[in-house]
Scaffold this motif. Sequence first.
Motif, PDB file in Angstrom:
ATOM      1  N   ASP A 165       1.856  -1.157  12.520  1.00 20.43           N
ATOM      2  CA  ASP A 165       1.343  -0.532  11.296  1.00 20.43           C
ATOM      3  C   ASP A 165       0.697  -1.569  10.368  1.00 20.43           C
ATOM      4  O   ASP A 165      -0.308  -1.276   9.715  1.00 20.43           O
ATOM      5  CB  ASP A 165       2.467   0.213  10.558  1.00 20.43           C
ATOM      6  N   ARG A 166       1.289  -2.765  10.322  1.00 23.06           N
ATOM      7  CA  ARG A 166       0.687  -3.814   9.485  1.00 23.06           C
ATOM      8  C   ARG A 166      -0.669  -4.247  10.032  1.00 23.06           C
ATOM      9  O   ARG A 166      -1.584  -4.546   9.272  1.00 23.06           O
ATOM     10  CB  ARG A 166       1.626  -5.031   9.388  1.00 23.06           C
ATOM     11  N   ILE A 167      -0.792  -4.272  11.356  1.00 26.03           N
ATOM     12  CA  ILE A 167      -2.078  -4.635  11.961  1.00 26.03           C
ATOM     13  C   ILE A 167      -3.136  -3.580  11.603  1.00 26.03           C
ATOM     14  O   ILE A 167      -4.255  -3.912  11.205  1.00 26.03           O
ATOM     15  CB  ILE A 167      -1.933  -4.801  13.497  1.00 26.03           C
ATOM     16  N   ILE A 168      -2.762  -2.309  11.703  1.00 26.62           N
ATOM     17  CA  ILE A 168      -3.690  -1.232  11.331  1.00 26.62           C
ATOM     18  C   ILE A 168      -4.088  -1.371   9.863  1.00 26.62           C
ATOM     19  O   ILE A 168      -5.268  -1.290   9.503  1.00 26.62           O
ATOM     20  CB  ILE A 168      -3.056   0.162  11.597  1.00 26.62           C
ATOM     21  N   GLN A 169      -3.093  -1.632   9.013  1.00 20.16           N
ATOM     22  CA  GLN A 169      -3.381  -1.777   7.581  1.00 20.16           C
ATOM     23  C   GLN A 169      -4.297  -2.982   7.341  1.00 20.16           C
ATOM     24  O   GLN A 169      -5.222  -2.903   6.530  1.00 20.16           O
ATOM     25  CB  GLN A 169      -2.066  -1.918   6.795  1.00 20.16           C
ATOM     26  N   GLY A 170      -4.054  -4.045   8.070  1.00 18.47           N
ATOM     27  CA  GLY A 170      -4.887  -5.241   7.952  1.00 18.47           C
ATOM     28  C   GLY A 170      -6.333  -4.941   8.317  1.00 18.47           C
ATOM     29  O   GLY A 170      -7.268  -5.403   7.646  1.00 18.47           O
ATOM     30  N   MET A 171      -6.521  -4.159   9.372  1.00 14.76           N
ATOM     31  CA  MET A 171      -7.879  -3.759   9.774  1.00 14.76           C
ATOM     32  C   MET A 171      -8.531  -2.956   8.650  1.00 14.76           C
ATOM     33  O   MET A 171      -9.669  -3.185   8.267  1.00 14.76           O
ATOM     34  CB  MET A 171      -7.847  -2.880  11.031  1.00 14.76           C
ATOM     35  N   ARG A 172      -7.773  -1.997   8.115  1.00 17.91           N
ATOM     36  CA  ARG A 172      -8.321  -1.141   7.048  1.00 17.91           C
ATOM     37  C   ARG A 172      -8.657  -1.958   5.804  1.00 17.91           C
ATOM     38  O   ARG A 172      -9.655  -1.683   5.138  1.00 17.91           O
ATOM     39  CB  ARG A 172      -7.340  -0.018   6.709  1.00 17.91           C
ATOM     40  N   ASN A 173      -7.812  -2.935   5.529  1.00 10.72           N
ATOM     41  CA  ASN A 173      -8.102  -3.791   4.375  1.00 10.72           C
ATOM     42  C   ASN A 173      -9.407  -4.558   4.560  1.00 10.72           C
ATOM     43  O   ASN A 173     -10.035  -4.951   3.583  1.00 10.72           O
ATOM     44  CB  ASN A 173      -6.952  -4.776   4.125  1.00 10.72           C
ATOM     45  N   HIS A 174      -9.792  -4.768   5.805  1.00 12.99           N
ATOM     46  CA  HIS A 174     -11.075  -5.414   6.085  1.00 12.99           C
ATOM     47  C   HIS A 174     -12.180  -4.382   6.254  1.00 12.99           C
ATOM     48  O   HIS A 174     -13.234  -4.674   6.817  1.00 12.99           O
ATOM     49  CB  HIS A 174     -10.974  -6.298   7.335  1.00 12.99           C
ATOM     50  N   ASP A 175     -11.890  -3.170   5.802  1.00 10.74           N
ATOM     51  CA  ASP A 175     -12.873  -2.086   5.827  1.00 10.74           C
ATOM     52  C   ASP A 175     -13.278  -1.678   7.250  1.00 10.74           C
ATOM     53  O   ASP A 175     -14.429  -1.331   7.514  1.00 10.74           O
ATOM     54  CB  ASP A 175     -14.111  -2.467   5.000  1.00 10.74           C
ATOM     55  N   ARG A 191      -1.662 -13.167  13.686  1.00  9.69           N
ATOM     56  CA  ARG A 191      -0.937 -13.313  12.421  1.00  9.69           C
ATOM     57  C   ARG A 191       0.475 -12.727  12.548  1.00  9.69           C
ATOM     58  O   ARG A 191       1.450 -13.342  12.114  1.00  9.69           O
ATOM     59  CB  ARG A 191      -1.717 -12.588  11.319  1.00  9.69           C
ATOM     60  N   GLU A 192       0.581 -11.558  13.161  1.00  9.24           N
ATOM     61  CA  GLU A 192       1.903 -10.953  13.366  1.00  9.24           C
ATOM     62  C   GLU A 192       2.747 -11.816  14.299  1.00  9.24           C
ATOM     63  O   GLU A 192       3.935 -11.993  14.082  1.00  9.24           O
ATOM     64  CB  GLU A 192       1.785  -9.540  13.959  1.00  9.24           C
TER      65      GLU A 192
END
Length: 396
Positions: free
Chosen positions: A316-326, A390-391
Amino acid sequence: MPPPPHHHHEIPLSRPSITAHEERLVLEVLRSGRLSIGPMVERFEQLTAERVGVRHAVACSSGTAGLHMVMSALGIGPGDEVITTPFSFIASANAILYVGAKPVFVDICPKTLNADPELIEQAVNPRTKAILAVEAFGNPAHMEAYARIAAKHEIVLVEDCCEALGTKHNGRQAGSFGRAGVFGYYPNKQITTGEGGMVVTNDDRLADLCRSLRNQGRAVAGHGSVAPGSTAGAWLQHERLGFNYRLSEIAAAVGVGQMERFDEIVAARQRVANRYMQRLLDVNDLILPTVPEGAEMSWFVFVVRLAAGFTREERDRIIQGMRNHDIGAADYFPCIHLQPFYRRAYGFKEGDFPISESVSNRTIAVPFFAEMTDREIDLVGQTLEVMISREGLARR
Ligand SMILES: *Cc1c(COP(=O)(O)O)cnc(C)c1O
């Protein structure tokens, strides 16, 4: 709150491929004055039947509506069981509930992500009426095995091939393995009509029943639905409990345009899939989608999986990280049996289908659409790689 997957990212999760060709067809319909029950729906049905290689195609308002009609038309109801997969979009199992039957989930094969044929065989009992098979992410693996099991036990195979239009296995088209198949045309599918669906079948009676069910249970004349003012004079005769599951002429025009461009759209999706495969091949801790031997995929989505050992929270953090990078990314699919409604109403819990759960906790859908540029694919690949490492570092 993270933005929902439909939030518009710089590189979105999906984007339909619409051209001036679809625009022209829609305009043609708007100017014709005939906005429902007309020639465009028939053209769309014909193009689909030809493509899939079946006798009948019945357009309807969504994939979900199509599944509901097929369950109804097969006479499945209370007391009946239908074997299906928990690793799917919720509509596949809901269609079984709509007719009052019981979805019997079986766990999946970890390689293909489709229901394990051996477990299906074990789940068959005298109450079993059908197998509702899903080509998860468009993967056609096991469809032939499912058909053999259905034939052996004299039950029906229905394909929820909403994710597999244009996919072939050993020369056979998705949608042609079962008694009936159902496609969906939501904007993230291979082709779209905005909202829409299609039932395909070689069974004349089943096709007629679906034509009637989509049109308020009206009698069916020839191949079209009986239209108002037709000589059949049966417009207000309702022979069974039906629905309004019709597809509009406007939507069908988009569908006709998409079908006429189908080969071009699939070739573009194949190009994107190939580039992702190359780009992600050497990324540590990543499992790429498998294409079964003898299959030609039309690529619904591009879903990768983190190696065993990654937790749901890390994913979930990886998905959020992707979204944070638009960059659009999503957790396709949460298991159906663990959806709040299924837990509450049927008592399902974690551990019921361990393979589905373990896979579902580690999958990531990345942006995937026909017009993706190489630059975009590479940027997604690079961002994903950074997020994963990163994870990995955080864990050590
Ligand atoms: C898309 C989809 C459907 C149908 O969805 P609609 O939005 O109703 O068209 C059904 N089953 C699966 C597995 C799907 O992916």
